[in-house]
Design a protein around this motif. Sequence first.
Motif, mmCIF file in Angstrom:
data_model
loop_
_atom_site.group_PDB
_atom_site.id
_atom_site.type_symbol
_atom_site.label_atom_id
_atom_site.label_comp_id
_atom_site.label_asym_id
_atom_site.label_seq_id
_atom_site.Cartn_x
_atom_site.Cartn_y
_atom_site.Cartn_z
ATOM 1 N N GLY A 1 -5.509 -1.102 -7.166
ATOM 2 C CA GLY A 1 -6.701 -1.286 -6.607
ATOM 3 C C GLY A 1 -6.937 -2.807 -6.351
ATOM 4 N N ARG A 2 -8.322 -3.143 -6.552
ATOM 5 C CA ARG A 2 -8.572 -4.807 -6.389
ATOM 6 C C ARG A 2 -7.857 -5.686 -7.142
ATOM 7 N N ASN A 3 -7.431 -5.108 -8.581
ATOM 8 C CA ASN A 3 -6.640 -5.873 -9.391
ATOM 9 C C ASN A 3 -5.264 -6.137 -8.775
ATOM 10 N N ALA A 4 -4.731 -5.188 -7.647
ATOM 11 C CA ALA A 4 -3.507 -5.434 -7.060
ATOM 12 C C ALA A 4 -3.577 -6.564 -6.226
ATOM 13 N N ARG A 5 -4.546 -6.433 -5.534
ATOM 14 C CA ARG A 5 -5.094 -7.380 -4.443
ATOM 15 C C ARG A 5 -5.130 -8.921 -5.067
ATOM 16 N N PHE A 6 -5.609 -9.154 -6.133
ATOM 17 C CA PHE A 6 -5.930 -10.291 -7.011
ATOM 18 C C PHE A 6 -4.635 -10.996 -7.282
ATOM 19 N N VAL A 7 -3.902 -9.712 -8.062
ATOM 20 C CA VAL A 7 -2.384 -10.254 -8.381
ATOM 21 C C VAL A 7 -1.508 -10.557 -7.595
ATOM 22 N N GLY A 8 -1.600 -10.034 -6.230
ATOM 23 C CA GLY A 8 -0.870 -10.337 -5.210
ATOM 24 C C GLY A 8 -0.829 -11.916 -4.808
ATOM 25 N N GLN A 9 -1.933 -12.605 -5.140
ATOM 26 C CA GLN A 9 -1.974 -14.046 -4.815
ATOM 27 C C GLN A 9 -1.701 -14.758 -5.821
ATOM 28 N N LEU A 10 -1.352 -14.423 -7.196
ATOM 29 C CA LEU A 10 -1.279 -15.150 -8.090
ATOM 30 C C LEU A 10 0.329 -16.243 -7.905
ATOM 31 N N GLU A 11 0.479 -17.327 -8.314
ATOM 32 C CA GLU A 11 1.546 -18.139 -8.513
ATOM 33 C C GLU A 11 2.397 -17.948 -9.541
ATOM 34 N N LYS B 1 0.912 -1.122 0.024
ATOM 35 C CA LYS B 1 -0.021 0.087 0.074
ATOM 36 C C LYS B 1 0.935 1.160 -0.086
ATOM 37 N N THR B 2 0.288 2.158 -0.691
ATOM 38 C CA THR B 2 1.324 3.536 -0.842
ATOM 39 C C THR B 2 0.961 4.241 0.481
ATOM 40 N N PRO B 3 1.810 5.166 0.884
ATOM 41 C CA PRO B 3 1.551 6.062 2.200
ATOM 42 C C PRO B 3 0.030 6.523 2.221
ATOM 43 N N LEU B 4 -0.565 6.809 1.212
ATOM 44 C CA LEU B 4 -2.086 7.402 1.143
ATOM 45 C C LEU B 4 -3.091 6.204 1.099
ATOM 46 N N GLY B 5 -2.510 4.964 1.320
ATOM 47 C CA GLY B 5 -3.438 3.898 1.324
ATOM 48 C C GLY B 5 -3.840 3.151 0.011
ATOM 49 N N ARG B 6 -3.330 3.642 -0.918
ATOM 50 C CA ARG B 6 -3.777 2.962 -2.185
ATOM 51 C C ARG B 6 -2.862 1.757 -2.741
ATOM 52 N N GLU B 7 -3.852 0.727 -3.016
ATOM 53 C CA GLU B 7 -3.146 -0.693 -3.188
ATOM 54 C C GLU B 7 -2.570 -0.584 -4.392
ATOM 55 N N ILE B 8 -1.266 -1.548 -4.429
ATOM 56 C CA ILE B 8 -0.481 -1.163 -5.589
ATOM 57 C C ILE B 8 -0.057 -2.810 -5.685
ATOM 58 N N ALA B 9 0.450 -3.453 -6.827
ATOM 59 C CA ALA B 9 1.145 -4.474 -6.996
ATOM 60 C C ALA B 9 2.007 -4.270 -8.158
ATOM 61 N N ASP B 10 3.447 -5.006 -8.007
ATOM 62 C CA ASP B 10 4.361 -5.193 -8.960
ATOM 63 C C ASP B 10 4.379 -6.366 -9.712
ATOM 64 N N LEU B 11 4.421 -6.567 -10.974
ATOM 65 C CA LEU B 11 4.290 -7.856 -11.880
ATOM 66 C C LEU B 11 5.402 -7.872 -12.657
ATOM 67 N N LEU B 12 6.007 -9.268 -12.781
ATOM 68 C CA LEU B 12 6.888 -9.400 -14.118
ATOM 69 C C LEU B 12 6.340 -10.496 -14.701
ATOM 70 N N ILE B 13 6.057 -10.388 -15.943
ATOM 71 C CA ILE B 13 5.380 -11.375 -16.926
ATOM 72 C C ILE B 13 6.465 -11.532 -18.054
ATOM 73 N N ALA B 14 6.504 -13.041 -18.323
ATOM 74 C CA ALA B 14 7.342 -13.229 -19.474
ATOM 75 C C ALA B 14 6.454 -13.689 -20.562
ATOM 76 N N VAL B 15 6.739 -12.852 -21.990
ATOM 77 C CA VAL B 15 5.861 -13.009 -23.067
ATOM 78 C C VAL B 15 6.650 -13.947 -24.224
ATOM 79 N N ASN B 16 6.247 -15.017 -24.551
ATOM 80 C CA ASN B 16 6.992 -15.863 -25.290
ATOM 81 C C ASN B 16 7.019 -15.164 -26.843
ATOM 82 N N ARG B 17 8.169 -15.349 -27.293
ATOM 83 C CA ARG B 17 8.185 -15.148 -28.754
ATOM 84 C C ARG B 17 9.083 -16.311 -29.343
ATOM 85 N N SER B 18 9.317 -15.891 -30.607
ATOM 86 C CA SER B 18 10.052 -17.032 -31.510
ATOM 87 C C SER B 18 11.257 -17.703 -31.178
ATOM 88 N N TYR B 19 11.592 -18.727 -31.422
ATOM 89 C CA TYR B 19 12.952 -19.206 -31.212
ATOM 90 C C TYR B 19 13.300 -19.173 -29.798
#
Length: 207
Positions: free
Chosen positions: A152-162, A122-140
């Motif tokens: 927001g609520r998407n951040a809460r959801f993302v925080g539980q992803l494996e 959460k930010t100092p102002l109480g806003r929910e945030i999540a950092d996410l790193l994704i791998a996108v496949n390309r050729s070869y």
Amino acid sequence: MRAENNKVELTGTIITEPEFNHEVFGEGFYNMHLKVDRLSGTADIIPLIISERLINLNDKYTGTAVNVSGVYSSYNKHEEKRNRLLLYVFVCEIEKANPGEHANLNNIQLDGYVCKEPTYRKTPLGREIADLLIAVNRSYGKSDYIPCVVWGRNARFVGQLEVGTHIEINGRIQSRGYVKMYEDGTEEQRTAYEVSVSKINVLEEEN
């Protein structure tokens, strides 16, 4: 190089002239920068890499409004004792925007996999945030690694992803300035690039 799992659509203003980046099999590729205004009045400055086959190197481009489509790519640059992830839009198509119809567009769609445990806070102002790193496949057998920020609520959801979860996201590419601190006390102004996510879905794997 167009890919169904990695689509970028931008409309903005070119703010730098082409600068040589590299050559592959005799084809030159050039750096340019695109300015895309936000509704808030600020702007995102987005790096482009574009083939010499798509532009005329004798023309002047600064101040030209253009439509760009391409893919969001990453490159690991070795710096000192660490690697630095560089991000850019590899341009597949570019055209001048029609006069009077220039509207700032910044849209990205990615289909990839969570490759690092998400960080929820959460930010100092109480806003929910999540950092996410994704791998996108390309050729070869290669992948692009795209940092994303989710709110927001998407951040809460993302925080539980494996790690390994297959996801699809929509959002925009944003640039953000920060100060890099070195051990000797010196500072350097840098720019970070990431995808600000507006929509995220978990995709079911086919058996």
